[in-house]
Design a protein around this motif. Structure first.
Motif, PDB file in Angstrom:
ATOM      1  N   SER A  74      29.131 -12.990  11.260  1.00 39.05           N
ATOM      2  CA  SER A  74      28.103 -14.122  10.560  1.00 39.05           C
ATOM      3  C   SER A  74      28.914 -15.147   9.925  1.00 39.05           C
ATOM      4  N   ASN A 106      25.967  -9.669  17.862  1.00 39.77           N
ATOM      5  CA  ASN A 106      24.606 -10.184  17.674  1.00 39.77           C
ATOM      6  C   ASN A 106      23.467  -9.070  18.315  1.00 39.77           C
ATOM      7  N   TYR A 107      24.152  -8.405  19.279  1.00 37.59           N
ATOM      8  CA  TYR A 107      23.075  -7.442  19.843  1.00 37.59           C
ATOM      9  C   TYR A 107      23.131  -6.037  19.143  1.00 37.59           C
ATOM     10  N   ASN A 148      26.823  -8.059  10.098  1.00 43.04           N
ATOM     11  CA  ASN A 148      27.460  -8.676  11.274  1.00 43.04           C
ATOM     12  C   ASN A 148      28.692  -9.290  10.865  1.00 43.04           C
ATOM     13  N   SER A 174      28.670 -11.820  20.790  1.00 39.22           N
ATOM     14  CA  SER A 174      27.656 -11.262  21.558  1.00 39.22           C
ATOM     15  C   SER A 174      27.305  -9.957  21.282  1.00 39.22           C
ATOM     16  N   LYS A 200      20.794  -7.159  16.090  1.00 37.61           N
ATOM     17  CA  LYS A 200      19.324  -7.258  16.368  1.00 37.61           C
ATOM     18  C   LYS A 200      18.632  -6.031  16.665  1.00 37.61           C
ATOM     19  N   TYR A 201      19.210  -5.267  17.202  1.00 38.41           N
ATOM     20  CA  TYR A 201      18.551  -3.649  17.517  1.00 38.41           C
ATOM     21  C   TYR A 201      19.110  -2.606  16.312  1.00 38.41           C
ATOM     22  N   LYS A 202      19.444  -3.217  15.192  1.00 33.68           N
ATOM     23  CA  LYS A 202      19.886  -2.407  13.736  1.00 33.68           C
ATOM     24  C   LYS A 202      20.785  -1.120  14.036  1.00 33.68           C
TER      25      LYS A 202
END
Length: 308
Positions: free
Chosen positions: A110, A96-97, A107, A93, A100-102
Protein backbone atom coordinates in the motif's frame (compact mmCIF):
# COMPACT_ATOMS: atom_id res chain seq x y z
CA UNK A 1 -9.04 -14.00 36.49
CA UNK A 2 -12.14 -14.90 34.48
CA UNK A 3 -12.74 -15.34 30.80
CA UNK A 4 -15.20 -12.50 30.37
CA UNK A 5 -12.89 -10.06 28.56
CA UNK A 6 -11.78 -9.88 24.93
CA UNK A 7 -9.14 -12.25 23.66
CA UNK A 8 -5.58 -11.02 23.75
CA UNK A 9 -3.80 -10.39 20.46
CA UNK A 10 -1.86 -13.64 20.86
CA UNK A 11 -5.04 -15.61 21.57
CA UNK A 12 -6.83 -14.03 18.62
CA UNK A 13 -3.92 -15.00 16.38
CA UNK A 14 -4.25 -18.63 17.50
CA UNK A 15 -7.95 -18.71 16.56
CA UNK A 16 -7.56 -16.82 13.33
CA UNK A 17 -7.06 -19.13 10.38
CA UNK A 18 -4.19 -17.91 8.21
CA UNK A 19 -3.85 -18.64 4.53
CA UNK A 20 -0.60 -20.24 3.33
CA UNK A 21 1.35 -19.32 0.21
CA UNK A 22 0.20 -22.50 -1.53
CA UNK A 23 -3.43 -21.69 -0.76
CA UNK A 24 -2.94 -18.09 -1.89
CA UNK A 25 -1.31 -19.24 -5.13
CA UNK A 26 -4.22 -21.62 -5.77
CA UNK A 27 -6.90 -18.94 -5.54
CA UNK A 28 -4.80 -16.28 -7.31
CA UNK A 29 -3.87 -18.44 -10.30
CA UNK A 30 -7.40 -19.81 -10.55
CA UNK A 31 -8.55 -16.21 -10.91
CA UNK A 32 -5.87 -15.65 -13.56
CA UNK A 33 -7.17 -18.62 -15.56
CA UNK A 34 -10.77 -17.43 -15.20
CA UNK A 35 -9.73 -14.01 -16.51
CA UNK A 36 -8.14 -15.84 -19.45
CA UNK A 37 -4.73 -14.28 -18.91
CA UNK A 38 -2.05 -15.35 -21.35
CA UNK A 39 0.05 -18.39 -20.30
CA UNK A 40 3.13 -16.16 -20.52
CA UNK A 41 1.59 -13.73 -17.99
CA UNK A 42 0.78 -16.54 -15.56
CA UNK A 43 4.29 -17.91 -15.94
CA UNK A 44 5.66 -14.43 -15.30
CA UNK A 45 3.78 -14.25 -11.99
CA UNK A 46 5.03 -17.68 -10.92
CA UNK A 47 8.66 -16.84 -11.73
CA UNK A 48 8.55 -13.48 -9.97
CA UNK A 49 6.97 -14.90 -6.80
CA UNK A 50 9.59 -17.65 -6.67
CA UNK A 51 12.43 -15.17 -7.22
CA UNK A 52 11.08 -12.79 -4.54
CA UNK A 53 11.07 -15.53 -1.91
CA UNK A 54 14.73 -16.23 -2.62
CA UNK A 55 15.54 -12.69 -1.50
CA UNK A 56 13.31 -12.72 1.60
CA UNK A 57 12.98 -16.27 2.89
CA UNK A 58 9.48 -15.88 4.26
CA UNK A 59 5.97 -16.74 3.07
CA UNK A 60 4.68 -13.98 0.79
CA UNK A 61 1.36 -13.88 2.67
CA UNK A 62 3.32 -12.94 5.82
CA UNK A 63 5.30 -10.11 4.21
CA UNK A 64 4.94 -6.67 5.72
CA UNK A 65 6.02 -3.28 4.42
CA UNK A 66 9.42 -3.69 6.07
CA UNK A 67 9.97 -6.97 4.22
CA UNK A 68 9.26 -5.27 0.90
CA UNK A 69 11.63 -2.43 1.74
CA UNK A 70 14.34 -4.95 2.62
CA UNK A 71 13.52 -6.85 -0.58
CA UNK A 72 14.03 -3.68 -2.65
CA UNK A 73 17.24 -2.78 -0.81
CA UNK A 74 18.73 -6.27 -1.29
CA UNK A 75 17.57 -6.53 -4.90
CA UNK A 76 19.34 -3.29 -5.84
CA UNK A 77 22.63 -5.07 -5.19
CA UNK A 78 22.16 -7.39 -8.18
CA UNK A 79 19.16 -6.24 -10.25
CA UNK A 80 18.48 -3.28 -12.52
CA UNK A 81 15.70 -0.88 -11.57
CA UNK A 82 13.50 -2.12 -14.43
CA UNK A 83 13.82 -5.72 -13.20
CA UNK A 84 12.96 -4.73 -9.62
CA UNK A 85 9.89 -2.83 -10.85
CA UNK A 86 8.83 -5.84 -12.91
CA UNK A 87 8.95 -7.95 -9.74
CA UNK A 88 7.11 -5.30 -7.72
CA UNK A 89 4.30 -5.17 -10.29
CA UNK A 90 3.78 -8.92 -9.94
CA UNK A 91 3.71 -8.66 -6.14
CA UNK A 92 1.31 -5.72 -6.30
CA UNK A 93 -1.17 -7.74 -8.41
CA UNK A 94 -0.89 -10.63 -5.95
CA UNK A 95 -1.47 -8.55 -2.82
CA UNK A 96 -4.25 -6.48 -4.39
CA UNK A 97 -6.12 -9.68 -5.18
CA UNK A 98 -5.64 -11.09 -1.67
CA UNK A 99 -6.82 -7.84 -0.08
CA UNK A 100 -9.83 -7.52 -2.39
CA UNK A 101 -11.12 -10.95 -1.39
CA UNK A 102 -10.05 -10.59 2.27
CA UNK A 103 -7.48 -13.39 2.30
CA UNK A 104 -5.10 -11.04 4.11
CA UNK A 105 -5.85 -8.07 6.34
CA UNK A 106 -3.03 -5.67 5.45
CA UNK A 107 -1.55 -4.91 2.04
CA UNK A 108 2.25 -4.60 2.39
CA UNK A 109 2.35 -2.84 -1.02
CA UNK A 110 0.00 0.00 0.00
CA UNK A 111 2.85 2.44 0.68
CA UNK A 112 5.40 0.97 -1.75
CA UNK A 113 5.94 2.77 -5.05
CA UNK A 114 7.85 1.66 -8.12
CA UNK A 115 11.44 2.87 -8.26
CA UNK A 116 12.21 5.88 -10.40
CA UNK A 117 14.31 5.03 -13.40
CA UNK A 118 16.10 7.23 -15.89
CA UNK A 119 14.43 7.39 -19.27
CA UNK A 120 16.72 5.56 -21.65
CA UNK A 121 17.19 6.53 -25.28
CA UNK A 122 15.17 4.18 -27.49
CA UNK A 123 17.41 2.91 -30.26
CA UNK A 124 16.07 2.67 -33.79
CA UNK A 125 17.63 1.61 -37.07
CA UNK A 126 18.51 4.09 -39.79
CA UNK A 127 17.81 3.57 -43.49
CA UNK A 128 21.45 2.61 -43.91
CA UNK A 129 21.24 0.06 -41.08
CA UNK A 130 18.20 -1.59 -42.67
CA UNK A 131 19.87 -1.70 -46.08
CA UNK A 132 23.01 -3.29 -44.59
CA UNK A 133 20.93 -5.93 -42.81
CA UNK A 134 19.06 -6.85 -45.99
CA UNK A 135 22.34 -7.11 -47.88
CA UNK A 136 23.83 -9.46 -45.26
CA UNK A 137 20.71 -11.64 -45.15
CA UNK A 138 20.47 -11.93 -48.94
CA UNK A 139 24.08 -13.09 -49.20
CA UNK A 140 23.12 -16.48 -47.69
CA UNK A 141 20.72 -17.42 -50.52
CA UNK A 142 18.96 -20.14 -48.51
CA UNK A 143 15.43 -20.93 -47.42
CA UNK A 144 16.24 -19.78 -43.90
CA UNK A 145 17.76 -16.47 -45.03
CA UNK A 146 14.80 -15.72 -47.32
CA UNK A 147 12.43 -16.54 -44.46
CA UNK A 148 14.39 -14.16 -42.23
CA UNK A 149 14.18 -11.41 -44.85
CA UNK A 150 10.39 -11.79 -44.93
CA UNK A 151 10.26 -11.83 -41.11
CA UNK A 152 12.25 -8.59 -41.01
CA UNK A 153 9.92 -6.97 -43.55
CA UNK A 154 6.86 -8.00 -41.52
CA UNK A 155 8.45 -6.61 -38.34
CA UNK A 156 9.29 -3.28 -39.99
CA UNK A 157 5.97 -3.03 -41.83
CA UNK A 158 3.67 -3.87 -38.93
CA UNK A 159 5.56 -3.37 -35.66
CA UNK A 160 4.29 -6.70 -34.32
CA UNK A 161 5.86 -8.18 -31.19
CA UNK A 162 8.01 -11.31 -31.40
CA UNK A 163 5.37 -13.37 -29.56
CA UNK A 164 2.74 -12.13 -32.01
CA UNK A 165 4.83 -12.97 -35.06
CA UNK A 166 5.52 -16.59 -34.05
CA UNK A 167 1.79 -17.01 -33.38
CA UNK A 168 0.78 -16.14 -36.97
CA UNK A 169 -0.76 -19.03 -38.87
CA UNK A 170 -1.14 -19.47 -42.63
CA UNK A 171 -4.89 -18.82 -42.38
CA UNK A 172 -4.21 -15.43 -40.75
CA UNK A 173 -2.54 -14.09 -43.90
CA UNK A 174 -4.98 -12.21 -46.12
CA UNK A 175 -4.34 -10.41 -49.40
CA UNK A 176 -2.55 -7.36 -47.98
CA UNK A 177 -2.97 -7.81 -44.24
CA UNK A 178 -2.43 -10.22 -41.36
CA UNK A 179 -4.77 -10.95 -38.45
CA UNK A 180 -2.78 -10.94 -35.21
CA UNK A 181 -4.48 -13.30 -32.76
CA UNK A 182 -1.78 -14.09 -30.18
CA UNK A 183 -1.79 -10.58 -28.70
CA UNK A 184 -0.59 -9.27 -25.37
CA UNK A 185 -4.00 -7.87 -24.39
CA UNK A 186 -6.07 -10.74 -25.89
CA UNK A 187 -7.71 -8.39 -28.44
CA UNK A 188 -7.20 -9.47 -32.04
CA UNK A 189 -6.13 -6.79 -34.48
CA UNK A 190 -5.36 -6.50 -38.18
CA UNK A 191 -2.05 -5.15 -39.46
CA UNK A 192 -1.45 -4.06 -43.03
CA UNK A 193 1.39 -4.80 -45.44
CA UNK A 194 3.16 -2.74 -48.08
CA UNK A 195 3.40 -3.99 -51.66
CA UNK A 196 6.99 -5.17 -51.17
CA UNK A 197 6.13 -7.23 -48.09
CA UNK A 198 3.02 -8.70 -49.78
CA UNK A 199 5.09 -9.79 -52.76
CA UNK A 200 7.91 -11.32 -50.70
CA UNK A 201 5.46 -13.01 -48.33
CA UNK A 202 3.67 -14.55 -51.30
CA UNK A 203 6.96 -15.97 -52.56
CA UNK A 204 7.85 -17.28 -49.11
CA UNK A 205 4.51 -19.10 -48.73
CA UNK A 206 5.02 -20.72 -52.14
CA UNK A 207 8.53 -21.91 -51.17
CA UNK A 208 7.32 -22.98 -47.71
CA UNK A 209 4.81 -25.36 -49.24
CA UNK A 210 2.61 -27.73 -47.27
CA UNK A 211 4.00 -28.87 -43.93
CA UNK A 212 2.55 -30.37 -40.74
CA UNK A 213 2.45 -27.13 -38.74
CA UNK A 214 -0.09 -24.35 -39.34
CA UNK A 215 2.42 -21.70 -38.27
CA UNK A 216 3.41 -19.28 -41.01
CA UNK A 217 7.09 -19.19 -40.19
CA UNK A 218 8.86 -22.54 -39.91
CA UNK A 219 12.39 -23.76 -39.19
CA UNK A 220 14.66 -25.64 -41.58
CA UNK A 221 13.16 -28.95 -40.42
CA UNK A 222 9.63 -27.81 -41.32
CA UNK A 223 8.73 -27.42 -37.65
CA UNK A 224 7.41 -24.49 -35.65
CA UNK A 225 9.88 -21.59 -35.42
CA UNK A 226 10.79 -20.62 -31.84
CA UNK A 227 11.15 -17.00 -30.62
CA UNK A 228 14.68 -17.55 -29.31
CA UNK A 229 15.85 -18.73 -32.73
CA UNK A 230 14.60 -15.50 -34.37
CA UNK A 231 16.26 -13.31 -31.74
CA UNK A 232 19.57 -15.18 -32.04
CA UNK A 233 19.65 -14.98 -35.82
CA UNK A 234 18.97 -11.24 -35.98
CA UNK A 235 21.62 -10.58 -33.33
CA UNK A 236 24.09 -12.39 -35.59
CA UNK A 237 22.92 -10.51 -38.68
CA UNK A 238 23.49 -7.26 -36.81
CA UNK A 239 27.08 -8.26 -35.97
CA UNK A 240 27.74 -9.43 -39.54
CA UNK A 241 26.43 -6.08 -40.83
CA UNK A 242 28.70 -4.27 -38.31
CA UNK A 243 25.77 -2.46 -36.75
CA UNK A 244 26.66 -1.26 -33.24
CA UNK A 245 23.02 -0.89 -32.15
CA UNK A 246 21.03 -3.81 -30.80
CA UNK A 247 19.28 -5.61 -33.66
CA UNK A 248 16.18 -7.32 -32.30
CA UNK A 249 12.43 -7.68 -32.93
CA UNK A 250 11.82 -4.90 -30.39
CA UNK A 251 14.29 -2.62 -32.21
CA UNK A 252 12.30 -3.24 -35.41
CA UNK A 253 9.10 -2.34 -33.51
CA UNK A 254 10.60 0.93 -32.30
CA UNK A 255 11.98 1.65 -35.77
CA UNK A 256 8.57 1.12 -37.34
CA UNK A 257 6.96 3.44 -34.75
CA UNK A 258 9.54 6.15 -35.33
CA UNK A 259 9.22 6.00 -39.12
CA UNK A 260 5.43 6.25 -38.94
CA UNK A 261 5.60 9.18 -36.53
CA UNK A 262 8.05 10.96 -38.81
CA UNK A 263 5.63 10.34 -41.68
CA UNK A 264 2.93 12.09 -39.64
CA UNK A 265 0.74 9.36 -38.16
CA UNK A 266 -1.44 10.36 -35.18
CA UNK A 267 -1.08 8.74 -31.77
CA UNK A 268 -4.48 7.00 -31.82
CA UNK A 269 -3.82 5.29 -35.16
CA UNK A 270 -0.35 4.21 -34.06
CA UNK A 271 -1.79 2.90 -30.80
CA UNK A 272 -4.19 0.67 -32.76
CA UNK A 273 -1.46 -0.58 -35.10
CA UNK A 274 0.98 -1.43 -32.30
CA UNK A 275 -1.69 -2.93 -30.06
CA UNK A 276 -0.92 -0.70 -27.06
CA UNK A 277 -3.38 -0.90 -24.15
CA UNK A 278 -2.46 2.55 -22.85
CA UNK A 279 -2.10 5.56 -25.14
CA UNK A 280 0.45 7.01 -22.69
CA UNK A 281 3.00 4.53 -24.12
CA UNK A 282 2.25 5.67 -27.67
CA UNK A 283 2.42 9.34 -26.67
CA UNK A 284 5.87 8.71 -25.22
CA UNK A 285 7.00 7.70 -28.71
CA UNK A 286 5.32 10.73 -30.27
CA UNK A 287 6.96 13.09 -27.79
CA UNK A 288 10.33 11.39 -28.23
CA UNK A 289 10.41 11.67 -32.00
CA UNK A 290 8.22 14.75 -32.40
CA UNK A 291 11.22 16.88 -33.37
CA UNK A 292 11.58 14.70 -36.46
CA UNK A 293 8.05 15.67 -37.46
CA UNK A 294 8.98 19.33 -37.13
CA UNK A 295 12.02 18.77 -39.34
CA UNK A 296 9.92 16.94 -41.93
CA UNK A 297 7.33 19.71 -41.90
CA UNK A 298 10.02 22.29 -42.68
CA UNK A 299 11.30 20.08 -45.47
CA UNK A 300 7.98 19.02 -47.03
CA UNK A 301 5.47 21.58 -45.75
CA UNK A 302 2.46 22.11 -48.02
CA UNK A 303 3.29 25.82 -48.49
CA UNK A 304 6.94 25.22 -49.30
CA UNK A 305 7.87 26.62 -52.70
CA UNK A 306 4.76 28.75 -53.11
CA UNK A 307 5.22 32.43 -53.92
CA UNK A 308 2.46 33.99 -51.86
Amino acid sequence: MGRRGKLSDDEAQIIKKKITDDQAYEVFFKACYLRNLRPATIEYYKNEFKAAKKVINKQLVDWEQGDLEEFIFNSKQFLKVTSINTRLRALRSFYNYLIKYKFIQNNPMSNIKLLRDRQKVIETLSDRDIEKLIKVIRKKQSFVSFRDEVIMLVFLDTGVRLSELVGIEIQDVLENSIIIRNTKNSFERTVYLSELTVEQLRRYIKIRGLVDTKKLFINQDNGELKPHSIQTRFTKYGKDAEITKRVSPHTFRHTMARRMIVAGIDAFSLMAILGHQDIAITKKYVNLWGTDIERKHKQFGALKGLRL
